[in-house]
Design a protein around this motif. Structure first.
Motif, PDB file in Angstrom:
ATOM      1  N   MET A   1       0.736  -1.134  -0.039  1.00 43.50           N
ATOM      2  CA  MET A   1       0.126  -0.068  -0.147  1.00 43.50           C
ATOM      3  C   MET A   1       0.916   1.171   0.016  1.00 43.50           C
ATOM      4  O   MET A   1       0.375   2.242  -0.789  1.00 43.50           O
ATOM      5  N   GLU A   2       1.773   1.107   0.701  1.00 44.12           N
ATOM      6  CA  GLU A   2       2.859   2.424   0.656  1.00 44.12           C
ATOM      7  C   GLU A   2       3.524   2.590  -0.617  1.00 44.12           C
ATOM      8  O   GLU A   2       3.660   3.444  -0.961  1.00 44.12           O
ATOM      9  N   MET A   3       3.902   1.565  -1.265  1.00 44.98           N
ATOM     10  CA  MET A   3       4.413   1.625  -2.358  1.00 44.98           C
ATOM     11  C   MET A   3       3.560   2.275  -3.472  1.00 44.98           C
ATOM     12  O   MET A   3       4.040   3.129  -4.406  1.00 44.98           O
ATOM     13  N   MET A   4       2.299   1.610  -3.360  1.00 51.09           N
ATOM     14  CA  MET A   4       1.239   2.145  -4.231  1.00 51.09           C
ATOM     15  C   MET A   4       1.058   3.601  -4.052  1.00 51.09           C
ATOM     16  O   MET A   4       0.793   4.574  -5.203  1.00 51.09           O
ATOM     17  N   LEU A   5       1.191   4.011  -2.912  1.00 52.47           N
ATOM     18  CA  LEU A   5       0.696   5.475  -2.336  1.00 52.47           C
ATOM     19  C   LEU A   5       1.691   6.378  -3.120  1.00 52.47           C
ATOM     20  O   LEU A   5       1.716   7.268  -3.729  1.00 52.47           O
ATOM     21  N   ASN A   6       3.159   5.925  -2.843  1.00 53.07           N
ATOM     22  CA  ASN A   6       4.285   6.600  -3.192  1.00 53.07           C
ATOM     23  C   ASN A   6       4.126   6.725  -4.824  1.00 53.07           C
ATOM     24  O   ASN A   6       4.728   7.661  -5.347  1.00 53.07           O
ATOM     25  N   LEU A   7       3.821   5.637  -5.426  1.00 53.64           N
ATOM     26  CA  LEU A   7       4.091   5.434  -7.036  1.00 53.64           C
ATOM     27  C   LEU A   7       3.043   6.536  -7.390  1.00 53.64           C
ATOM     28  O   LEU A   7       3.350   7.489  -8.311  1.00 53.64           O
TER      29      LEU A   7
ATOM     30  N   PHE B   1      12.521  20.594 -15.329  1.00 48.60           N
ATOM     31  CA  PHE B   1      12.036  19.131 -15.816  1.00 48.60           C
ATOM     32  C   PHE B   1      12.861  18.206 -15.054  1.00 48.60           C
ATOM     33  O   PHE B   1      12.523  17.279 -14.614  1.00 48.60           O
ATOM     34  N   ALA B   2      14.548  18.549 -15.216  1.00 49.48           N
ATOM     35  CA  ALA B   2      15.185  17.631 -14.332  1.00 49.48           C
ATOM     36  C   ALA B   2      15.283  17.448 -13.013  1.00 49.48           C
ATOM     37  O   ALA B   2      15.027  16.363 -12.431  1.00 49.48           O
ATOM     38  N   GLY B   3      14.644  18.455 -12.410  1.00 56.87           N
ATOM     39  CA  GLY B   3      14.446  18.673 -10.911  1.00 56.87           C
ATOM     40  C   GLY B   3      12.983  17.947 -10.503  1.00 56.87           C
ATOM     41  O   GLY B   3      13.103  17.212  -9.456  1.00 56.87           O
ATOM     42  N   VAL B   4      12.093  18.060 -11.665  1.00 51.09           N
ATOM     43  CA  VAL B   4      10.849  17.293 -11.336  1.00 51.09           C
ATOM     44  C   VAL B   4      11.150  15.835 -11.223  1.00 51.09           C
ATOM     45  O   VAL B   4      10.641  14.803 -10.407  1.00 51.09           O
ATOM     46  N   ILE B   5      12.142  15.418 -12.338  1.00 50.14           N
ATOM     47  CA  ILE B   5      12.194  13.758 -12.345  1.00 50.14           C
ATOM     48  C   ILE B   5      13.030  13.467 -10.968  1.00 50.14           C
ATOM     49  O   ILE B   5      12.465  12.604 -10.422  1.00 50.14           O
ATOM     50  N   LEU B   6      13.899  14.150 -10.532  1.00 50.28           N
ATOM     51  CA  LEU B   6      14.480  13.907  -9.399  1.00 50.28           C
ATOM     52  C   LEU B   6      13.716  13.805  -8.090  1.00 50.28           C
ATOM     53  O   LEU B   6      13.836  12.921  -7.202  1.00 50.28           O
ATOM     54  N   MET B   7      12.555  14.837  -8.122  1.00 46.98           N
ATOM     55  CA  MET B   7      11.494  14.950  -6.903  1.00 46.98           C
ATOM     56  C   MET B   7      10.974  13.497  -7.134  1.00 46.98           C
ATOM     57  O   MET B   7      10.405  13.136  -6.004  1.00 46.98           O
ATOM     58  N   ALA B   8      10.432  12.987  -8.270  1.00 48.79           N
ATOM     59  CA  ALA B   8       9.675  12.081  -8.422  1.00 48.79           C
ATOM     60  C   ALA B   8      10.376  10.643  -7.905  1.00 48.79           C
ATOM     61  O   ALA B   8       9.700   9.770  -7.085  1.00 48.79           O
ATOM     62  N   LEU B   9      11.849  10.664  -8.644  1.00 49.16           N
ATOM     63  CA  LEU B   9      12.312   9.319  -8.006  1.00 49.16           C
ATOM     64  C   LEU B   9      12.614   9.515  -6.514  1.00 49.16           C
ATOM     65  O   LEU B   9      12.481   8.513  -5.949  1.00 49.16           O
TER      66      LEU B   9
ATOM     67  N   LEU C   1       9.666   8.043  -4.701  1.00 53.39           N
ATOM     68  CA  LEU C   1       9.690   6.203  -4.878  1.00 53.39           C
ATOM     69  C   LEU C   1      11.005   5.789  -3.874  1.00 53.39           C
ATOM     70  O   LEU C   1      10.949   4.504  -4.140  1.00 53.39           O
ATOM     71  N   GLY C   2      11.618   6.705  -3.420  1.00 51.06           N
ATOM     72  CA  GLY C   2      12.751   5.992  -2.470  1.00 51.06           C
ATOM     73  C   GLY C   2      13.943   5.911  -3.063  1.00 51.06           C
ATOM     74  O   GLY C   2      14.950   5.293  -2.550  1.00 51.06           O
TER      75      GLY C   2
END
Length: 276
Positions: A19-25, A72-80, A83-84
């Motif tokens: 559930m935590e992984m799904m929420l983070n995703l 856009f590069a900053g957004v990708i780093l935030m999304a990653l 995800l941990g």
């Protein structure tokens, strides 16, 4: 039965983690989508503000492209990160991978560097009519890797920045005035003085032709089929093509009315009859 119970117990224990992984995703996807939209809007806002401040369109487009790439590069780093993924180590990995990718993408990096040089040294700006990399057109915008041009018949030409920076650039809009170079041929039996006077009258009657520098009208060549004049009036750059077409048309009509012949290409053949 015991194995089944153990599997259920393990599944129940993993449920919170799943559930935590799904929420983070889900959060990472939201961050990516919203961040990308925000980066695009901020880049467009920056470009519009720069244009309102009378910054050249090419410079504004280039700056907005860089800002969008960084955000856009900053957004990708935030999304990653959501995800941990350890972003610090990820950045280090990206740096190492970037070297390998950079070697493989030397052309793209060269285009980027050339774009920076074009912006810094400004051999042309948006709205200039140029001839570069074998293409002629009006500059629309300069982006990270390429320059966009529009042809007079409204085609869009996308040229890599390196191709422009590494070749000769002819900027037809850099100077306010241009000289029209025309070659006018008349027949050998025509009156040279009359032809010259008629062309001078046509030039003097056209208000778009500048008085300074003075127009040059002179015999340049005794060609195979004609006596050739050079006609070189100076005009404002914006009037170049219309004045050129109008002057040629007026010369044709005036020469026809005054009987000054404009010959077709021809060859004289002399036949000698030998005595029997």
């Amino acid at each position: 039965m015991k194995n089944m119970n153990e599997m259920l117990d393990q599944g129940a224990g993993m449920a919170p983690w799943i559930m935590e992984m799904m929420l983070n995703l889900a959060i990472a996807i939201v961050i990516f989508i919203i961040g990308k939209m925000l980066a695009s809007k901020v880049a467009k806002f920056l470009e519009s503000r720069m244009l309102k401040s009378n910054v050249d369109k090419a410079v504004a487009g280039f700056a907005s492209s860089i800002l969008y790439a960084l955000m856009f590069a900053g957004v990708i780093l935030m999304a990653l990160g959501q995800l941990g993924v350890e972003t610090t180590s990820f950045i280090a990995i990206l740096g190492a991978a970037g070297l390998a990718v950079g070697l493989a993408l030397q052309g793209s990096l060269s285009n980027f560097a050339s774009g920076v040089l074009i912006i810094l040294f400004r051999p042309f700006k948006a709205g200039d009519f140029i001839d570069a990399a074998g293409q002629a057109g009006t500059v629309d915008r300069i982006e990270l890797f390429s320059t966009y041009m529009k042809t007079p018949d409204n085609r869009v030409i996308i040229i890599p920045n390196s191709a422009i920076a590494n070749g000769a650039i002819v900027n037809f809009s850099k100077e306010k005035t241009r000289r029209i170079d025309l070659v006018i041929g008349i027949s050998y039996d025509a009156d040279i003085k009359l032809a010259k006077n008629l062309m001078q009258e046509i030039v003097d009657a056209d208000e778009r032709i500048l008085k300074d520098p003075a127009c040059t009208i002179a015999v340049s060549e005794l060609a195979d089929s004609s006596v050739n004049f050079v006609l070189r009036p100076w005009v404002n750059a914006a009037d170049y093509w219309t004045v050129r077409a109008d002057v040629l048309e007026k010369i044709k009509y005036t020469f026809d009315e005054q009987g000054v012949g404009i010959p077709f290409p021809q060859m004289d053949v002399h036949v000698h009859k030998e005595a029997e």
